[in-house]
Design an enzyme around this catalytic site. Sequence first.
Site, PDB file in Angstrom:
ATOM      1  N   ILE A   1      -1.922  68.283 -47.422  1.00 40.21           N
ATOM      2  CA  ILE A   1      -1.135  67.076 -47.637  1.00 40.21           C
ATOM      3  C   ILE A   1      -2.159  65.955 -47.500  1.00 40.21           C
ATOM      4  CG2 ILE A   1       0.644  65.542 -46.749  1.00 40.21           C
ATOM      5  CD1 ILE A   1       2.131  67.947 -45.720  1.00 40.21           C
ATOM      6  N   PRO A   2      -2.561  65.403 -48.623  1.00 36.94           N
ATOM      7  CA  PRO A   2      -3.769  64.557 -48.651  1.00 36.94           C
ATOM      8  C   PRO A   2      -3.594  63.174 -48.047  1.00 36.94           C
ATOM      9  CG  PRO A   2      -2.756  64.626 -50.806  1.00 36.94           C
ATOM     10  CD  PRO A   2      -1.923  65.503 -49.929  1.00 36.94           C
ATOM     11  N   CYS A   3      -3.415  63.128 -46.766  1.00 36.34           N
ATOM     12  CA  CYS A   3      -3.265  61.837 -46.109  1.00 36.34           C
ATOM     13  C   CYS A   3      -4.563  61.039 -46.212  1.00 36.34           C
ATOM     14  CB  CYS A   3      -2.872  62.023 -44.657  1.00 36.34           C
ATOM     15  SG  CYS A   3      -3.791  63.295 -43.809  1.00 36.34           S
ATOM     16  N   HIS A   4      -5.668  61.738 -46.465  1.00 28.57           N
ATOM     17  CA  HIS A   4      -6.943  61.016 -46.541  1.00 28.57           C
ATOM     18  C   HIS A   4      -7.068  60.227 -47.835  1.00 28.57           C
ATOM     19  CE1 HIS A   4      -7.484  64.954 -48.459  1.00 28.57           C
ATOM     20  NE2 HIS A   4      -8.350  64.357 -49.250  1.00 28.57           N
TER      21      HIS A   4
END
Length: 177
Positions: free
Chosen positions: A142-145
Amino acid sequence: MVQLCIATRDGQFVARYSEKGLAELDFPPLDRGRRGNESQTSLPGKPNEGSPLRQPIPAKIRDWHRATEAALQSILAGREPKKFPPLDAAGTAFQQSVWRELRKIPLGRTKSYGEVARQIGKPKAVRAIGGACGANPIPVLIPCHRVLAAHGKIGGFGGGLDWKRKLLGREGIEFQT
DNA sequence: CATCAAAAACTCC
DNA sequence: GGAGTTTTTGATG
């Protein structure tokens, strides 16, 4: 809840699975200034042999784990994974909607907290979006970055800003200081 | 349990 | 620099 490790060139991640899918993913400690792993070296070969680890891993979890591992390695290498394991991230309705939105960001692209806020229909909740991102139990997949502050500023990151910078770099994303 | 207060990975003036 | 918004979390009664 089953717990498995994933060895990457960036260290050893820890994945936890529920009955429904991948529930959590932990970063290995990133000690800057030193290259690669150090005391992390767990003996290769058969993991946990002889340790009091009961209950064999169900076949379905082994499948998920293969997908997780491949997806993780792909992203770390800067390539879009072809396959994802089922995710079972636990959180409030608000957080789930944020995470759903994050998963739509393709590799190599970014979005600002403000944009995410608008897309889930709460344009003023930008500050709360940050909180939801920080609560994300499955970083990387989950690409929170890929969520930056306004004007391409780096913003913050729960697992340490070094990780965020590194991940963004792998994806070829430019950002401000 | 219901309420209140404080903090947060933000934005905009 | 400072105020404005939303959500979560921990303390209080």
